[in-house]
Design a protein around this motif. Structure first.
Motif, PDB file in Angstrom:
ATOM      1  N   ALA A 134      31.779  45.545  38.605  1.00 15.15           N
ATOM      2  CA  ALA A 134      32.751  46.250  37.758  1.00 15.15           C
ATOM      3  C   ALA A 134      33.687  47.099  38.599  1.00 15.15           C
ATOM      4  CB  ALA A 134      32.015  47.105  36.731  1.00 15.15           C
ATOM      5  N   GLN A 135      33.144  47.775  39.602  1.00 15.45           N
ATOM      6  CA  GLN A 135      33.981  48.592  40.486  1.00 15.45           C
ATOM      7  C   GLN A 135      34.959  47.725  41.272  1.00 15.45           C
ATOM      8  OE1 GLN A 135      31.813  51.438  42.861  1.00 15.45           O
ATOM      9  NE2 GLN A 135      33.374  51.416  44.481  1.00 15.45           N
ATOM     10  N   TRP A 136      34.500  46.551  41.712  1.00 12.02           N
ATOM     11  CA  TRP A 136      35.365  45.646  42.483  1.00 12.02           C
ATOM     12  C   TRP A 136      36.490  45.087  41.623  1.00 12.02           C
ATOM     13  CZ3 TRP A 136      36.688  40.425  42.522  1.00 12.02           C
ATOM     14  CH2 TRP A 136      37.241  39.928  43.713  1.00 12.02           C
ATOM     15  N   PHE A 137      36.179  44.709  40.383  1.00 10.64           N
ATOM     16  CA  PHE A 137      37.197  44.147  39.496  1.00 10.64           C
ATOM     17  C   PHE A 137      38.197  45.202  39.043  1.00 10.64           C
ATOM     18  CE2 PHE A 137      34.080  40.646  38.650  1.00 10.64           C
ATOM     19  CZ  PHE A 137      34.914  39.592  38.991  1.00 10.64           C
ATOM     20  N   LEU A 138      37.737  46.426  38.841  1.00 12.61           N
ATOM     21  CA  LEU A 138      38.613  47.493  38.343  1.00 12.61           C
ATOM     22  C   LEU A 138      39.392  48.181  39.457  1.00 12.61           C
ATOM     23  CD1 LEU A 138      36.241  49.172  35.715  1.00 12.61           C
ATOM     24  CD2 LEU A 138      38.202  47.695  35.250  1.00 12.61           C
ATOM     25  N   GLY A 139      39.029  47.906  40.714  1.00  9.14           N
ATOM     26  CA  GLY A 139      39.698  48.556  41.829  1.00  9.14           C
ATOM     27  C   GLY A 139      41.206  48.378  41.856  1.00  9.14           C
ATOM     28  N   PRO A 140      41.742  47.165  41.666  1.00  4.85           N
ATOM     29  CA  PRO A 140      43.200  46.978  41.709  1.00  4.85           C
ATOM     30  C   PRO A 140      43.935  47.481  40.469  1.00  4.85           C
ATOM     31  CG  PRO A 140      42.019  44.926  42.219  1.00  4.85           C
ATOM     32  CD  PRO A 140      41.042  45.877  41.605  1.00  4.85           C
ATOM     33  N   VAL A 141      43.215  47.849  39.417  1.00  9.59           N
ATOM     34  CA  VAL A 141      43.872  48.278  38.179  1.00  9.59           C
ATOM     35  C   VAL A 141      44.366  49.715  38.346  1.00  9.59           C
ATOM     36  CG1 VAL A 141      43.608  48.614  35.701  1.00  9.59           C
ATOM     37  CG2 VAL A 141      42.356  46.775  36.849  1.00  9.59           C
ATOM     38  N   PRO A 142      45.657  49.957  38.151  1.00 13.86           N
ATOM     39  CA  PRO A 142      46.183  51.315  38.331  1.00 13.86           C
ATOM     40  C   PRO A 142      45.727  52.263  37.226  1.00 13.86           C
ATOM     41  CG  PRO A 142      47.905  49.854  37.522  1.00 13.86           C
ATOM     42  CD  PRO A 142      46.719  48.982  37.816  1.00 13.86           C
ATOM     43  N   PHE A 143      45.614  53.550  37.574  1.00  8.47           N
ATOM     44  CA  PHE A 143      45.283  54.634  36.645  1.00  8.47           C
ATOM     45  C   PHE A 143      43.886  54.497  36.032  1.00  8.47           C
ATOM     46  CE2 PHE A 143      49.921  53.728  36.175  1.00  8.47           C
ATOM     47  CZ  PHE A 143      50.382  54.816  36.912  1.00  8.47           C
ATOM     48  N   VAL A 144      43.010  53.692  36.649  1.00  4.95           N
ATOM     49  CA  VAL A 144      41.638  53.539  36.158  1.00  4.95           C
ATOM     50  C   VAL A 144      40.676  54.006  37.245  1.00  4.95           C
ATOM     51  CG1 VAL A 144      39.858  51.922  35.410  1.00  4.95           C
ATOM     52  CG2 VAL A 144      42.202  51.611  34.637  1.00  4.95           C
ATOM     53  N   PRO A 145      39.886  55.053  36.990  1.00  9.43           N
ATOM     54  CA  PRO A 145      38.894  55.498  37.982  1.00  9.43           C
ATOM     55  C   PRO A 145      37.741  54.503  38.044  1.00  9.43           C
ATOM     56  CG  PRO A 145      38.700  56.797  35.970  1.00  9.43           C
ATOM     57  CD  PRO A 145      39.881  55.887  35.772  1.00  9.43           C
ATOM     58  N   GLU A 146      37.846  53.543  38.946  1.00  8.28           N
ATOM     59  CA  GLU A 146      36.912  52.415  38.931  1.00  8.28           C
ATOM     60  C   GLU A 146      35.469  52.834  39.192  1.00  8.28           C
ATOM     61  OE1 GLU A 146      38.516  52.768  43.113  1.00  8.28           O
ATOM     62  OE2 GLU A 146      39.306  52.818  41.073  1.00  8.28           O
ATOM     63  N   LYS A 147      35.249  53.851  40.029  1.00  5.58           N
ATOM     64  CA  LYS A 147      33.875  54.280  40.307  1.00  5.58           C
ATOM     65  C   LYS A 147      33.247  54.924  39.083  1.00  5.58           C
ATOM     66  CE  LYS A 147      34.440  54.843  45.289  1.00  5.58           C
ATOM     67  NZ  LYS A 147      34.309  55.752  46.456  1.00  5.58           N
ATOM     68  N   ARG A 148      34.012  55.746  38.382  1.00  2.15           N
ATOM     69  CA  ARG A 148      33.491  56.388  37.174  1.00  2.15           C
ATOM     70  C   ARG A 148      33.235  55.354  36.082  1.00  2.15           C
ATOM     71  NH1 ARG A 148      37.089  61.145  35.031  1.00  2.15           N
ATOM     72  NH2 ARG A 148      36.767  61.686  37.232  1.00  2.15           N
ATOM     73  N   ALA A 149      34.167  54.410  35.916  1.00  5.93           N
ATOM     74  CA  ALA A 149      33.986  53.370  34.901  1.00  5.93           C
ATOM     75  C   ALA A 149      32.785  52.484  35.228  1.00  5.93           C
ATOM     76  CB  ALA A 149      35.251  52.522  34.792  1.00  5.93           C
ATOM     77  N   ALA A 150      32.588  52.202  36.518  1.00  4.68           N
ATOM     78  CA  ALA A 150      31.469  51.343  36.921  1.00  4.68           C
ATOM     79  C   ALA A 150      30.130  52.014  36.644  1.00  4.68           C
ATOM     80  CB  ALA A 150      31.594  50.990  38.405  1.00  4.68           C
ATOM     81  N   ILE A 151      30.036  53.312  36.923  1.00  2.48           N
ATOM     82  CA  ILE A 151      28.762  53.992  36.664  1.00  2.48           C
ATOM     83  C   ILE A 151      28.509  54.096  35.171  1.00  2.48           C
ATOM     84  CG2 ILE A 151      29.690  56.344  36.681  1.00  2.48           C
ATOM     85  CD1 ILE A 151      26.304  55.176  38.069  1.00  2.48           C
TER      86      ILE A 151
END
Length: 251
Positions: A134-151
């Motif tokens: 989830a963190q890897w897929f959300l990484g390129p998405v702007p304005f999305v805290p990928e680490k917080r969303a992944a946890i």
């Protein structure tokens, strides 16, 4: 251990990179949504066969997915009774049609196949690997805290089996106190859901306190992915299989 818990094993799905597994789930779901009854039955047979390799028998699946299967039956009945077409027979003023039966059956079987597909994914993938994907897929998405969303995704996946286990324990406790003899469905629902909500919120509070006590923060090292070397040919096979499901509908 619940139906959606991770199970160790040496199957092909266990060896695949989690990112590839996420892509395969999406690919097969697209194939299921665009195929007909024959393609759905082929895919259903394949999924049930693979679940047997994970020690999930058909009897066990029916018993543990009883309420989901009941929901699918309601979908079938609603489509059967509302979709216009060639009438089969009339029951209590409701005309049941062949088109409604076929459409409702296809819709219910699609939902069932997607459920089993997700079950295979969760049973062969650790929650930590899902968080990393989830963190890897959300990484390129702007304005999305990928680490917080992944946890958040990881915690939700970990809590889901726990909630099911707690619901089963509460149900057994209610039945031991003759709660199953209560005829009022609202009271029976309250007796089950109110203790369950209290347990869920209490567990969430304990988890947050435990994370704070261990000085948890989002600044952590990026996850590492392990590849088995089988991802290429498995992806090609899944692409051919999904294309075949769609072509079956065109025949």
């Amino acid at each position: 251990m619940t139906l959606f818990s991770y199970k160790t094993g040496q199957t092909l799905a266990h060896d695949l990179d989690v990112r590839v597994k996420c892509a395969l789930v999406c690919l097969l779901s697209v194939g299921l949504l665009n195929t007909g009854l024959l393609g759905i039955l082929i895919c259903l047979g394949f999924l049930v066969f693979y679940l047997k390799k994970l020690n999930h028998t058909l009897k066990d699946l029916v018993r543990r997915l009883f309420f989901f299967l009941f929901f699918l039956i309601l979908i079938l009945l609603s489509r059967w009774a509302t979709l216009p077409g060639e009438a089969m027979f009339t029951l209590l003023g409701i005309t049941l049609t062949w088109q409604g039966l076929i459409s409702g059956g296809q819709m219910a079987l699609r939902f069932l196949c997607i459920m089993l597909l997700g079950l295979i994914f969760t049973a062969t993938t650790r929650s930590g690997d899902i968080k990393a994907a989830a963190q890897w897929f959300l990484g390129p998405v702007p304005f999305v805290p990928e680490k917080r969303a992944a946890i958040m995704i990881s915690l939700a996946l970990r809590f889901f089996p726990l909630i099911l286990h707690q619901a089963m324990e509460i149900s057994h406790a209610v039945n031991a106190r003759c709660g199953n003899l209560e005829k009022n469905p609202v009271k029976r629902m309250v007796h089950l859901t109110w203790p369950l909500l209290k347990k869920v919120f209490s567990s969430a509070d304990n988890l947050s306190l435990a994370m704070e006590a261990r000085c948890y923060c989002e600044d952590r090292s990026d996850p590492e992915f392990s590849q088995s070397g089988k991802e290429g040919w498995v992806s090609a096979l899944a692409l051919v299989f999904s294309a075949g499901l769609i072509l079956v509908n065109c025949l």
